[in-house]
Design a protein around this motif. Structure first.
Motif, short mmCIF file in Angstrom:
data_model
loop_
_atom_site.label_atom_id
_atom_site.label_comp_id
_atom_site.label_asym_id
_atom_site.label_seq_id
_atom_site.Cartn_x
_atom_site.Cartn_y
_atom_site.Cartn_z
N GLU A 26 -0.95 61.08 -36.44
CA GLU A 26 -0.58 62.55 -36.26
C GLU A 26 -0.49 62.76 -34.82
OE1 GLU A 26 -2.12 66.46 -38.23
OE2 GLU A 26 -3.73 65.76 -36.38
N VAL A 27 0.52 63.12 -33.70
CA VAL A 27 0.25 63.05 -32.69
C VAL A 27 0.09 64.55 -32.08
CG1 VAL A 27 1.51 62.39 -30.27
CG2 VAL A 27 1.54 61.08 -32.75
N VAL A 28 -1.11 65.03 -31.05
CA VAL A 28 -1.35 66.63 -30.91
C VAL A 28 -1.18 65.98 -29.19
CG1 VAL A 28 -2.77 66.91 -33.37
CG2 VAL A 28 -3.84 66.28 -30.91
N PHE A 29 -0.55 67.74 -29.13
CA PHE A 29 -1.05 67.92 -27.89
C PHE A 29 -1.38 68.81 -27.37
CE2 PHE A 29 3.57 65.83 -28.91
CZ PHE A 29 3.83 64.90 -28.10
N ASP A 30 -1.67 68.38 -26.04
CA ASP A 30 -3.75 70.22 -26.01
C ASP A 30 -2.79 69.99 -24.79
OD1 ASP A 30 -3.83 69.57 -28.86
OD2 ASP A 30 -5.78 69.10 -28.64
N HIS A 31 -3.04 71.65 -24.24
CA HIS A 31 -3.13 72.10 -23.33
C HIS A 31 -4.34 72.76 -22.95
CE1 HIS A 31 -2.02 73.45 -19.72
NE2 HIS A 31 -3.15 74.89 -19.35
N VAL A 32 -5.59 72.01 -22.19
CA VAL A 32 -6.78 72.65 -22.38
C VAL A 32 -6.99 73.39 -21.00
CG1 VAL A 32 -9.06 71.45 -22.39
CG2 VAL A 32 -7.30 70.51 -23.27
N GLU A 34 -3.07 51.53 -32.16
CA GLU A 34 -2.77 50.75 -30.51
C GLU A 34 -1.37 50.40 -31.30
OE1 GLU A 34 -5.86 47.78 -30.18
OE2 GLU A 34 -6.89 49.82 -29.04
N GLN A 35 -0.64 49.43 -32.46
CA GLN A 35 0.70 48.93 -32.05
C GLN A 35 1.89 50.30 -32.46
OE1 GLN A 35 0.86 46.63 -35.95
NE2 GLN A 35 -0.68 45.22 -35.08
N PHE A 36 1.24 51.37 -32.91
CA PHE A 36 1.92 52.51 -32.47
C PHE A 36 2.28 53.11 -31.59
CE2 PHE A 36 2.92 57.10 -33.13
CZ PHE A 36 4.02 56.97 -33.32
N ILE A 37 1.71 53.07 -30.49
CA ILE A 37 1.36 53.77 -29.47
C ILE A 37 2.42 52.35 -28.39
CG2 ILE A 37 0.20 54.10 -26.99
CD1 ILE A 37 -1.78 55.21 -29.43
N ALA A 38 1.88 51.26 -28.64
CA ALA A 38 3.25 50.17 -27.56
C ALA A 38 4.35 50.51 -27.82
CB ALA A 38 2.01 49.23 -28.05
N LEU A 82 5.58 53.07 -29.09
CA LEU A 82 7.21 54.26 -28.62
C LEU A 82 7.60 53.55 -27.33
CD1 LEU A 82 4.00 56.71 -28.90
CD2 LEU A 82 6.54 56.22 -30.70
N ASN A 83 6.87 52.88 -26.59
CA ASN A 83 7.35 52.01 -25.33
C ASN A 83 7.78 53.52 -24.37
OD1 ASN A 83 8.01 51.21 -23.71
ND2 ASN A 83 10.31 50.06 -23.85
N ILE A 84 6.81 54.15 -24.12
CA ILE A 84 6.33 55.52 -23.62
C ILE A 84 5.27 55.62 -22.33
CG2 ILE A 84 6.09 58.54 -23.69
CD1 ILE A 84 8.68 57.78 -24.72
N GLU A 85 5.30 55.70 -21.66
CA GLU A 85 4.61 55.60 -20.23
C GLU A 85 3.72 57.00 -20.48
OE1 GLU A 85 3.58 55.11 -15.13
OE2 GLU A 85 5.69 54.27 -16.35
N LEU A 86 2.21 56.42 -20.48
CA LEU A 86 1.50 58.11 -20.97
C LEU A 86 0.47 57.63 -19.41
CD1 LEU A 86 0.07 57.22 -24.88
CD2 LEU A 86 2.29 58.48 -23.88
N GLY A 87 -0.37 58.87 -19.70
CA GLY A 87 -1.08 58.90 -18.06
C GLY A 87 -2.68 57.69 -18.87
N GLU A 88 -3.41 58.13 -17.87
CA GLU A 88 -4.34 57.38 -18.16
C GLU A 88 -5.23 57.84 -19.33
OE1 GLU A 88 -8.76 58.37 -16.56
OE2 GLU A 88 -7.13 59.31 -15.29
N PRO A 89 -5.52 56.65 -20.07
CA PRO A 89 -6.66 56.70 -21.38
C PRO A 89 -7.99 57.16 -21.11
CG PRO A 89 -6.01 54.38 -21.31
CD PRO A 89 -5.92 55.19 -19.73
N ILE A 90 -8.44 58.53 -22.20
CA ILE A 90 -9.41 59.66 -21.85
C ILE A 90 -10.35 59.32 -23.00
CG2 ILE A 90 -9.99 61.41 -21.96
CD1 ILE A 90 -8.66 61.14 -19.96
N ASN A 91 -11.77 58.62 -22.85
CA ASN A 91 -12.40 58.00 -23.53
C ASN A 91 -13.65 58.73 -24.05
OD1 ASN A 91 -11.54 55.16 -24.88
ND2 ASN A 91 -11.52 54.75 -22.30
N ARG A 92 -13.54 60.34 -23.74
CA ARG A 92 -14.40 61.65 -23.86
C ARG A 92 -13.62 62.45 -24.44
NH1 ARG A 92 -14.99 63.29 -18.01
NH2 ARG A 92 -13.29 62.91 -17.04
N GLY A 93 -14.55 63.27 -24.54
CA GLY A 93 -13.99 64.45 -25.25
C GLY A 93 -13.96 65.40 -24.78
N TYR A 94 -13.16 66.43 -24.74
CA TYR A 94 -13.05 67.56 -23.99
C TYR A 94 -14.40 68.89 -23.44
CZ TYR A 94 -8.09 67.44 -25.75
OH TYR A 94 -6.69 66.75 -25.68
N PRO A 95 -15.00 68.87 -24.64
CA PRO A 95 -17.05 69.12 -24.35
C PRO A 95 -17.47 68.25 -23.22
CG PRO A 95 -16.32 69.08 -26.41
CD PRO A 95 -15.26 68.69 -25.91
N HIS A 96 -16.71 66.83 -22.62
CA HIS A 96 -17.70 66.17 -22.14
C HIS A 96 -17.37 66.85 -20.57
CE1 HIS A 96 -17.66 63.30 -25.34
NE2 HIS A 96 -18.71 62.74 -24.57
#
Length: 184
Positions: free
Chosen positions: A125-131, A157-161, A163-177
């Protein structure tokens, strides 16, 4: 792997290319929905006390219904988490749950106001969030069977790779953080 969440999150400056790729793969977007997530702190254990926050209690309200959710991220003491125990259920009367938590001395921490659009594939499942006050993000969540957390993470990780789409930086924290200004 019921009650375990495996996800990867990225900042997403421009979602158009990723959305187009997902549609090529057969995923259809949901109608965007506004979600308002109220996070609470427990009276018996301060969720914010550790250097690396590992627990959240949340009430979500949205047009399609409300829910209550508790997550405990693992490894608990690690700064970068790999997965979470997740317990979530629908609730009929969100005001009753708010009052119940407040009566038990749970205190509001932060509210995350976001607009979410979902794309579902058989295993991901892929979700796009505007916070509000934080920006745009994409989350990839593993939804298939796996032998264990490592196997699920590798498949994600294999699925994401693939896609061959450039994503922004990985985020290792939640929106509350992010909204609380916490790095971990």
């Amino acid at each position: 792997m019921q009650y375990i969440e495996i996800e990867k999150k990225f900042a997403l400056p421009d979602p158009a290319a990723l959305k187009a790729k997902l549609e090529q793969l057969g995923a259809k977007p949901s109608e965007p929905t506004r979600q308002v997530d109220a996070y609470y702190n427990a009276p018996h254990r301060d969720f914010l006390a550790p250097e690396a926050i590992s627990e959240w209690l949340r009430i979500r309200t949205e047009d399609r219904g409300s829910s209550i959710n508790f997550k405990r991220w693992h490894p608990v003491d690690a700064l970068i988490k790999t997965h979470a125990d997740e317990y979530e259920t629908k609730i009929d009367d969100v005001e009753a749950i708010r009052r119940l938590l407040e009566a038990l001395d749970f205190r509001p921490l932060v509210t995350v106001d976001k607009t979410r659009e979902e794309y579902k594939l058989p295993d991901i499942e892929v979700v796009f969030d505007h916070v509000v006050d934080a920006g745009d993000f994409v989350e990839f969540e593993f939804k298939a069977d796996a032998a264990n957390v490592d196997d699920a993470t590798e498949q994600l990780e294999q699925f994401i790779a693939s896609l061959n789409i450039e994503l922004g930086e990985p985020i290792n924290r939640g929106y509350p953080h992010i909204l609380l200004g916490r790095e971990h």
